[in-house]
Design an enzyme around this catalytic site. Structure first.
Site, short mmCIF file in Angstrom:
data_model
loop_
_atom_site.label_atom_id
_atom_site.label_comp_id
_atom_site.label_asym_id
_atom_site.label_seq_id
_atom_site.Cartn_x
_atom_site.Cartn_y
_atom_site.Cartn_z
N THR A 1 0.84 -1.20 0.00
CA THR A 1 0.00 0.00 0.00
C THR A 1 0.88 1.25 0.00
OG1 THR A 1 -0.10 0.07 2.42
CG2 THR A 1 -1.90 -1.08 1.29
N ILE A 2 0.28 2.33 -0.46
CA ILE A 2 0.89 3.65 -0.28
C ILE A 2 0.18 4.24 0.93
CG2 ILE A 2 -0.73 4.74 -1.92
CD1 ILE A 2 1.51 6.74 -2.62
N SER A 3 0.94 4.74 1.87
CA SER A 3 0.36 5.28 3.10
C SER A 3 -0.48 6.51 2.82
CB SER A 3 1.47 5.64 4.09
OG SER A 3 2.21 4.50 4.46
N HIS B 1 2.76 10.42 5.53
CA HIS B 1 3.98 10.92 4.88
C HIS B 1 4.34 12.31 5.42
CE1 HIS B 1 2.92 8.08 1.40
NE2 HIS B 1 3.96 7.58 2.04
N GLU C 1 12.98 -1.60 -2.34
CA GLU C 1 11.71 -2.33 -2.37
C GLU C 1 12.00 -3.76 -2.78
OE1 GLU C 1 8.26 -3.81 -2.15
OE2 GLU C 1 8.43 -1.71 -1.57
N HIS C 2 11.32 -4.73 -2.17
CA HIS C 2 11.61 -6.14 -2.45
C HIS C 2 10.85 -6.71 -3.63
CE1 HIS C 2 7.87 -6.84 -0.29
NE2 HIS C 2 7.89 -8.06 -0.78
#
Length: 140
Positions: free
Chosen positions: A28-30, A35, A89-90
């Site tokens: 997800t993007i917070s 932020h 990022e994985h």
């Protein structure tokens, strides 16, 4: 943070609503307020020579916010950015997505020279790809 257009980092109908959104691949993007909170807490510590590592960068939104923040601070202090901002990022598909955004956004709107763009793109690409290809057993 206002200079970083959230709609580029999450493909949803209403990207500016203050809530987290799925960006795919179980990530997800917070929410924007999270932020903003992170930037607010770190603002007095972030300097043009800061080295910042955004672990779990996802689509790269916060990484981009850090980069813009450092650039603006450098302008206010009449100096150059000498630090590095790196997002890791994985998930390979999120890595590709983030790199695609960075190539477009930072080349056209953020960096003043090809040299700086190349450095960020090369560093970001190598760091994220190397991290995403590591075996999990080597990470823990």
């Amino acid at each position: 943070m206002k200079a970083t257009d959230r709609k580029l980092y999450c493909r949803v109908a209403y990207p500016y609503v203050d809530r987290p959104y799925s960006i795919g691949y179980s990530a997800t993007i917070s929410a924007p307020h999270m932020h903003a909170h992170a930037l607010d807490i770190l603002s007095k510590h972030l300097k043009p020579n800061s080295n910042i590592l955004d672990v779990g960068a996802g689509s790269g939104f916060l990484t981009a916010c850090f980069a813009r923040f450092i650039q603006e601070k450098a302008k206010l202090e009449n100096t150059e950015v000498t630090g590095k901002i790196i997002g890791i990022e994985h998930h390979p598909k999120l890595v590709e997505f983030a790199i695609g955004i960075f190539k477009w956004v930072f080349f056209f709107f953020f960096f003043n020279s090809i040299k700086n763009y190349y450095f960020l793109q090369k560093t970001l690409t190598q760091t994220i790809r190397n991290f995403s290809q590591m075996e999990k057993s080597k990470l823990f």
